[in-house]
Design a protein around this motif. Structure first.
Motif, mmCIF file in Angstrom:
data_model
loop_
_atom_site.group_PDB
_atom_site.id
_atom_site.type_symbol
_atom_site.label_atom_id
_atom_site.label_comp_id
_atom_site.label_asym_id
_atom_site.label_seq_id
_atom_site.Cartn_x
_atom_site.Cartn_y
_atom_site.Cartn_z
ATOM 1 N N MET A 1 54.176 39.182 34.768
ATOM 2 C CA MET A 1 52.968 39.889 35.251
ATOM 3 C C MET A 1 52.970 39.913 36.768
ATOM 4 O O MET A 1 53.135 38.907 37.419
ATOM 5 C CB MET A 1 51.707 39.157 34.784
ATOM 6 N N ALA A 2 52.815 41.099 37.367
ATOM 7 C CA ALA A 2 52.711 41.181 38.821
ATOM 8 C C ALA A 2 51.451 40.465 39.245
ATOM 9 O O ALA A 2 50.369 40.739 38.766
ATOM 10 C CB ALA A 2 52.644 42.653 39.253
ATOM 11 N N ALA A 3 51.555 39.515 40.164
ATOM 12 C CA ALA A 3 50.419 38.654 40.511
ATOM 13 C C ALA A 3 49.349 39.455 41.208
ATOM 14 O O ALA A 3 49.602 40.166 42.125
ATOM 15 C CB ALA A 3 50.898 37.517 41.399
ATOM 16 N N ALA A 4 48.095 39.318 40.784
ATOM 17 C CA ALA A 4 46.982 39.968 41.450
ATOM 18 C C ALA A 4 45.717 39.242 41.114
ATOM 19 O O ALA A 4 45.276 39.286 40.003
ATOM 20 C CB ALA A 4 46.869 41.407 40.990
ATOM 21 N N ILE A 5 45.106 38.539 42.057
ATOM 22 C CA ILE A 5 43.894 37.804 41.746
ATOM 23 C C ILE A 5 42.904 37.967 42.847
ATOM 24 O O ILE A 5 43.227 37.840 43.974
ATOM 25 C CB ILE A 5 44.126 36.320 41.549
ATOM 26 N N GLN A 6 41.715 38.127 42.470
ATOM 27 C CA GLN A 6 40.675 38.142 43.457
ATOM 28 C C GLN A 6 39.527 37.308 42.960
ATOM 29 O O GLN A 6 39.160 37.410 41.827
ATOM 30 C CB GLN A 6 40.214 39.582 43.684
ATOM 31 N N LEU B 1 38.634 42.099 31.062
ATOM 32 C CA LEU B 1 39.817 42.956 31.143
ATOM 33 C C LEU B 1 39.402 44.419 31.088
ATOM 34 O O LEU B 1 38.692 44.839 30.177
ATOM 35 C CB LEU B 1 40.781 42.649 29.997
ATOM 36 N N ASP B 2 39.845 45.181 32.105
ATOM 37 C CA ASP B 2 39.575 46.612 32.168
ATOM 38 C C ASP B 2 40.912 47.350 32.219
ATOM 39 O O ASP B 2 41.824 46.940 32.953
ATOM 40 C CB ASP B 2 38.742 46.946 33.414
ATOM 41 N N SER B 3 41.033 48.423 31.454
ATOM 42 C CA SER B 3 42.314 49.121 31.360
ATOM 43 C C SER B 3 42.743 49.747 32.676
ATOM 44 O O SER B 3 43.936 50.003 32.889
ATOM 45 C CB SER B 3 42.237 50.206 30.274
ATOM 46 N N ALA C 1 47.627 39.271 26.873
ATOM 47 C CA ALA C 1 48.563 38.198 27.226
ATOM 48 C C ALA C 1 48.433 37.836 28.703
ATOM 49 O O ALA C 1 48.484 36.651 29.073
ATOM 50 C CB ALA C 1 49.992 38.626 26.910
ATOM 51 N N ASP C 2 48.266 38.843 29.572
ATOM 52 C CA ASP C 2 48.069 38.583 30.996
ATOM 53 C C ASP C 2 46.798 37.768 31.231
ATOM 54 O O ASP C 2 46.787 36.829 32.030
ATOM 55 C CB ASP C 2 47.968 39.905 31.771
ATOM 56 N N VAL C 3 45.736 38.136 30.520
ATOM 57 C CA VAL C 3 44.477 37.398 30.647
ATOM 58 C C VAL C 3 44.664 35.958 30.195
ATOM 59 O O VAL C 3 44.120 35.024 30.806
ATOM 60 C CB VAL C 3 43.363 38.086 29.828
ATOM 61 N N GLY C 4 45.450 35.770 29.141
ATOM 62 C CA GLY C 4 45.713 34.412 28.661
ATOM 63 C C GLY C 4 46.414 33.561 29.707
ATOM 64 O O GLY C 4 46.108 32.369 29.859
ATOM 65 N N VAL C 5 47.355 34.155 30.436
ATOM 66 C CA VAL C 5 48.055 33.431 31.502
ATOM 67 C C VAL C 5 47.070 33.049 32.603
ATOM 68 O O VAL C 5 47.035 31.900 33.070
ATOM 69 C CB VAL C 5 49.200 34.286 32.080
ATOM 70 N N LEU C 6 46.245 34.007 33.029
ATOM 71 C CA LEU C 6 45.246 33.729 34.061
ATOM 72 C C LEU C 6 44.281 32.638 33.613
ATOM 73 O O LEU C 6 43.916 31.750 34.386
ATOM 74 C CB LEU C 6 44.470 35.004 34.395
#
Length: 311
Positions: free
Chosen positions: A1-6, A144-146, A173-178
């Motif tokens: 997953m390309a990292a992106a967090i705010q 999660l928003d598309s 799956a990305d949300v699970g990692v976060l």
């Protein structure tokens, strides 16, 4: 997953000198439905325009917190760590994680003294949302928003709020990692952070960085950042378009990038669909030039002017 967090925010922020007991007061801050928040007679957080002072953040607490997030996520810090002072609402700590090739995951940390409506921690109007309780007594909210990606937030009973904003996260799956990163950090939460600021430092060659006021046209909102230098070289510029969620929380919507060799000026203009009455700003994370004479870089993330747009 390309990292992106705010990171997201809360209704109010206490001074960093406040103790956990002072932060919680007689009421344990909770993540609540917007209907319940509005029933208490409070204005929508996104409708209140803040006054913000930003500066690079330093200090032992800041260093240890960065180490904690790096251990949980495996991601390095992608830019300078910034303190944003919201006056009577207190301060937030904000920075991005990820390699240079990633879309950064932006993390925001602050202290809540009141309930937080779910919309502040939501990735978008049509986002799938879920709030659960953790063994520590903290709440974990996933969203999660598309189109705009994911936001994952934890709020402790003492009011410690940590928000992970990942525009590149597009799947469950990305949300699970976060969520696994957020849960690991919550389990070792250090409490109220002492956030000190340091003056920015610039190097030569000489450049100027401008972030212009957001504007709308034909149903879209735009923001332009421009880097102009007195020498030619290899230039990089990344400009993020942020929307204010309220309570010191900003959501990254889009990023514009420029990467040129042999140039002395570049610009980057992200765009997004304009929706109702919203407060927007540009935020530059990367601004630099390198040549045989040396290098110049913006010493930290820089926020542009805010503008409320009606579409």
């Amino acid at each position: 997953m390309a990292a992106a967090i705010q990171t997201a925010g809360v209704q109010q922020l206490k001074s960093v000198a406040s103790s956990a007991a002072e932060v919680s007061g007689t009421h344990t801050p909770r993540i609540v439905a917007d209907v319940k928040f509005a029933a208490d007679g409070k204005p929508a957080p996104s409708a209140v325009d803040p006054t913000i002072i930003s500066a690079p953040a330093v200090g032992e607490d800041v260093r240890k917190f960065i180490e904690l997030l790096h251990t949980a996520s495996g991601k390095p810090v992608a830019d300078s760590v910034m303190s944003e002072d919201y006056g009577t609402q207190g301060k937030s700590l904000r920075f991005s994680l990820g390699a240079v090739s990633d879309t950064p995951v932006t993390v925001t940390r602050g202290e809540a003294v009141g309930d937080i409506p779910q919309s502040v921690l939501s990735a978008g109007g049509g986002a799938e949302q879920k709030v659960v309780s953790l063994p520590t007594g903290s709440q974990l909210m996933t969203s999660l928003d598309s189109h705009s990606g994911a936001m994952v937030s934890t709020l402790s009973p003492q009011g410690h709020l940590t928000v992970w904003d990942a525009p590149a996260a597009k799947s469950a799956a990305d949300v699970g990692v976060l969520a696994s990163w957020a849960t690991a950090v919550d389990a070792k939460d250090p409490g109220v952070l002492e956030i000190r600021t340091a003056p920015a430092i610039e190097a030569s060659p000489s450049c100027s960085l401008d972030i212009f006021t957001p504007y709308s046209n034909s149903g879209k909102v735009y923001d332009t950042a421009r880097l102009v230098c007195n020498q030619k070289g290899s230039m990089k510029l990344s400009n993020y378009l942020d929307k204010y969620q309220g309570l010191f929380i900003w959501k990254t919507l889009a990023v514009g990038t420029a990467n040129w060799s042999g140039a002395s000026a570049v610009s980057a203009t992200p765009e997004w669909s304009c929706d109702g009455s919203q407060l927007y700003r540009g935020r530059v994370i990367t601004a630099q030039i390198q040549n045989d004479n040396g290098s110049w870089w913006n010493s930290g993330a820089k926020n542009g002017p805010e503008m409320r747009l009606n579409c």
